[in-house]
Design a protein around this motif. Structure first.
Motif, PDB file in Angstrom:
ATOM      1  N   ARG A  11       0.999  -0.749  -0.306  1.00 29.51           N
ATOM      2  CA  ARG A  11       0.030   0.402   0.289  1.00 29.51           C
ATOM      3  C   ARG A  11       1.219   0.576  -0.075  1.00 29.51           C
ATOM      4  NH1 ARG A  11      -3.291  -2.606   4.391  1.00 29.51           N
ATOM      5  NH2 ARG A  11      -1.437  -3.010   5.064  1.00 29.51           N
ATOM      6  N   PRO A  12       0.243   2.285  -0.625  1.00 30.18           N
ATOM      7  CA  PRO A  12       1.048   3.368  -0.884  1.00 30.18           C
ATOM      8  C   PRO A  12       1.347   4.206   0.913  1.00 30.18           C
ATOM      9  CG  PRO A  12      -0.896   3.828  -1.122  1.00 30.18           C
ATOM     10  CD  PRO A  12      -0.416   2.601  -1.471  1.00 30.18           C
ATOM     11  N   ALA A  13       2.595   5.286   0.961  1.00 31.47           N
ATOM     12  CA  ALA A  13       2.804   5.796   2.494  1.00 31.47           C
ATOM     13  C   ALA A  13       1.686   6.428   2.058  1.00 31.47           C
ATOM     14  CB  ALA A  13       4.049   5.885   2.491  1.00 31.47           C
ATOM     15  N   PRO A  14       0.939   6.610   3.695  1.00 28.63           N
ATOM     16  CA  PRO A  14       0.383   8.028   4.227  1.00 28.63           C
ATOM     17  C   PRO A  14       0.778   9.383   3.202  1.00 28.63           C
ATOM     18  CG  PRO A  14       0.116   6.903   5.901  1.00 28.63           C
ATOM     19  CD  PRO A  14       0.787   5.626   4.695  1.00 28.63           C
ATOM     20  N   ALA A  15      -0.249   9.872   3.103  1.00 30.29           N
ATOM     21  CA  ALA A  15       0.660  11.546   3.743  1.00 30.29           C
ATOM     22  C   ALA A  15       1.052  11.968   4.628  1.00 30.29           C
ATOM     23  CB  ALA A  15      -0.458  12.471   2.422  1.00 30.29           C
ATOM     24  N   PRO A  16       2.875  12.316   5.134  1.00 33.56           N
ATOM     25  CA  PRO A  16       2.465  12.870   6.242  1.00 33.56           C
ATOM     26  C   PRO A  16       1.907  13.814   7.064  1.00 33.56           C
ATOM     27  CG  PRO A  16       4.121  13.521   4.684  1.00 33.56           C
ATOM     28  CD  PRO A  16       3.131  12.861   3.466  1.00 33.56           C
ATOM     29  N   GLY A  17       1.478  12.779   8.229  1.00 35.70           N
ATOM     30  CA  GLY A  17       0.486  13.564   9.217  1.00 35.70           C
ATOM     31  C   GLY A  17      -0.489  13.144   9.308  1.00 35.70           C
ATOM     32  N   ALA A  27      -0.425  -2.353   9.282  1.00 36.18           N
ATOM     33  CA  ALA A  27       0.806  -3.320   8.308  1.00 36.18           C
ATOM     34  C   ALA A  27       1.375  -1.318   8.773  1.00 36.18           C
ATOM     35  CB  ALA A  27       1.292  -3.257   6.919  1.00 36.18           C
ATOM     36  N   TRP A  28       2.823  -1.892   8.732  1.00 35.61           N
ATOM     37  CA  TRP A  28       4.191  -1.020   8.757  1.00 35.61           C
ATOM     38  C   TRP A  28       5.404  -1.421   8.242  1.00 35.61           C
ATOM     39  CZ3 TRP A  28       7.042  -2.944  12.205  1.00 35.61           C
ATOM     40  CH2 TRP A  28       7.060  -4.248  13.082  1.00 35.61           C
ATOM     41  N   ASP A  29       6.174  -0.304   8.053  1.00 36.21           N
ATOM     42  CA  ASP A  29       7.873  -1.168   7.286  1.00 36.21           C
ATOM     43  C   ASP A  29       8.983  -0.381   9.126  1.00 36.21           C
ATOM     44  OD1 ASP A  29       6.586  -1.591   5.139  1.00 36.21           O
ATOM     45  OD2 ASP A  29       7.538   0.253   4.175  1.00 36.21           O
ATOM     46  N   LEU A  30       9.604  -0.774   8.952  1.00 35.60           N
ATOM     47  CA  LEU A  30      11.078  -0.845  10.233  1.00 35.60           C
ATOM     48  C   LEU A  30      11.963  -0.466   9.690  1.00 35.60           C
ATOM     49  CD1 LEU A  30      11.272  -1.907  12.521  1.00 35.60           C
ATOM     50  CD2 LEU A  30      12.120  -3.409  12.194  1.00 35.60           C
ATOM     51  N   VAL A  31      12.469   1.144   9.160  1.00 35.59           N
ATOM     52  CA  VAL A  31      13.966   1.089   9.577  1.00 35.59           C
ATOM     53  C   VAL A  31      14.427   1.342  10.737  1.00 35.59           C
ATOM     54  CG1 VAL A  31      15.667   3.167   9.120  1.00 35.59           C
ATOM     55  CG2 VAL A  31      12.846   3.131   7.586  1.00 35.59           C
ATOM     56  N   THR A  32      15.827   0.445  10.557  1.00 35.01           N
ATOM     57  CA  THR A  32      16.644  -0.218  11.752  1.00 35.01           C
ATOM     58  C   THR A  32      18.267   1.048  10.572  1.00 35.01           C
ATOM     59  OG1 THR A  32      17.351  -2.014  10.503  1.00 35.01           O
ATOM     60  CG2 THR A  32      15.182  -2.312  12.055  1.00 35.01           C
ATOM     61  N   VAL A  33      18.667   1.122  12.132  1.00 32.05           N
ATOM     62  CA  VAL A  33      19.707   2.441  11.879  1.00 32.05           C
ATOM     63  C   VAL A  33      20.538   1.811  13.184  1.00 32.05           C
ATOM     64  CG1 VAL A  33      19.004   3.669  11.130  1.00 32.05           C
ATOM     65  CG2 VAL A  33      19.131   4.038  12.881  1.00 32.05           C
ATOM     66  N   PRO A  70       5.537   4.394   7.894  1.00 29.26           N
ATOM     67  CA  PRO A  70       4.123   4.096   7.042  1.00 29.26           C
ATOM     68  C   PRO A  70       4.537   2.646   6.284  1.00 29.26           C
ATOM     69  CG  PRO A  70       4.746   5.851   6.951  1.00 29.26           C
ATOM     70  CD  PRO A  70       5.791   5.511   7.673  1.00 29.26           C
ATOM     71  N   PRO A  71       3.780   1.960   6.066  1.00 27.07           N
ATOM     72  CA  PRO A  71       3.616   0.785   5.554  1.00 27.07           C
ATOM     73  C   PRO A  71       3.458   1.497   3.961  1.00 27.07           C
ATOM     74  CG  PRO A  71       1.134   1.290   5.587  1.00 27.07           C
ATOM     75  CD  PRO A  71       2.146   1.109   6.520  1.00 27.07           C
ATOM     76  N   GLY A  72       4.693   0.645   2.945  1.00 26.41           N
ATOM     77  CA  GLY A  72       5.365   1.251   1.321  1.00 26.41           C
ATOM     78  C   GLY A  72       6.221   1.633   1.939  1.00 26.41           C
ATOM     79  N   THR A  85      12.227  -2.221   6.020  1.00 29.39           N
ATOM     80  CA  THR A  85      11.929  -3.860   6.028  1.00 29.39           C
ATOM     81  C   THR A  85      10.625  -3.807   5.656  1.00 29.39           C
ATOM     82  OG1 THR A  85      13.985  -4.401   7.483  1.00 29.39           O
ATOM     83  CG2 THR A  85      12.514  -6.060   7.131  1.00 29.39           C
ATOM     84  N   ARG A  86      10.156  -4.835   5.355  1.00 25.97           N
ATOM     85  CA  ARG A  86       8.364  -4.654   4.939  1.00 25.97           C
ATOM     86  C   ARG A  86       8.384  -5.310   6.125  1.00 25.97           C
ATOM     87  NH1 ARG A  86       5.703  -6.717  -0.573  1.00 25.97           N
ATOM     88  NH2 ARG A  86       4.517  -6.626   0.073  1.00 25.97           N
ATOM     89  N   THR A  87       6.709  -4.759   6.302  1.00 25.67           N
ATOM     90  CA  THR A  87       6.492  -5.737   7.319  1.00 25.67           C
ATOM     91  C   THR A  87       5.208  -6.143   7.245  1.00 25.67           C
ATOM     92  OG1 THR A  87       5.454  -4.207   8.830  1.00 25.67           O
ATOM     93  CG2 THR A  87       8.207  -4.847   9.411  1.00 25.67           C
ATOM     94  N   SER A  88       3.785  -7.383   7.778  1.00 24.21           N
ATOM     95  CA  SER A  88       2.881  -7.407   8.214  1.00 24.21           C
ATOM     96  C   SER A  88       2.226  -6.405   9.304  1.00 24.21           C
ATOM     97  CB  SER A  88       2.365  -8.277   7.606  1.00 24.21           C
ATOM     98  OG  SER A  88       2.725  -9.396   9.161  1.00 24.21           O
ATOM     99  N   GLY A  89       3.030  -5.536   9.999  1.00 24.25           N
ATOM    100  CA  GLY A  89       2.596  -5.448  11.484  1.00 24.25           C
ATOM    101  C   GLY A  89       2.129  -6.363  12.677  1.00 24.25           C
TER     102      GLY A  89
END
Length: 153
Positions: A11-17, A27-33, A70-72, A85-89
């Protein structure tokens, strides 16, 4: 790009806010650093004022931090030194205090025994997810601060 949990339709990422608790629970994606850059970014985001940062999870050895986005987001994430990383939440239920999400790679302590991941900023104390545009800016600023600090040694 790796996936966590069962795959869901992209799914496309929702608009900011506009990311609500419902989209984060689905669902969500996970940014790792690396943890040092992540902690700097958290400080930058929190100083910028709310709403700017969503839940943040650390691995069991505290080598990395993961920002829920956000997912996407994973489809277009290309920031050096990080991974998205893409996830299903799966495992995340907001607004209740959720179980921790699975991390991309299991962490092991120096003794060889796995240590559980934990929340640095748990859901409920934060926005549902971090805006990826704002996160990218904060991570870039954090990397520049770390480079400057390391250059002063």
């Amino acid at each position: 790009m790796s996936e966590i949990g069962s795959q869901s339709a992209a799914r496309p990422a929702p608009a900011p806010g506009t990311a609500g608790a419902e989209s984060a629970a689905e669902a969500w994606d996970l940014v790792t650093v690396p943890v040092r850059q992540g902690l700097e970014a958290v400080d930058i985001l929190r100083r910028a004022g709310a709403p700017a940062v969503g839940p943040v999870v650390h691995d069991g050895t505290c080598d990395t931090l993961g920002f829920l986005v956000p997912p996407g987001t994973a489809a277009g994430w290309d920031m050096p030194g990080s991974a998205c990383t893409r996830t299903s939440g799966r495992g995340l239920r907001l607004p209740e205090l959720p179980e921790l999400p699975e991390l991309p790679e299991p962490a092991e302590s120096a003794g060889g025994a796995s240590r559980p991941a934990g929340w640095l900023l748990p859901p409920g104390d934060t926005d549902p997810v971090t805006d990826p545009v704002v996160l990218r800016e904060a991570l870039g600023e954090a990397a520049r601060l770390i480079e400057a600090a390391d250059g002063c040694r």
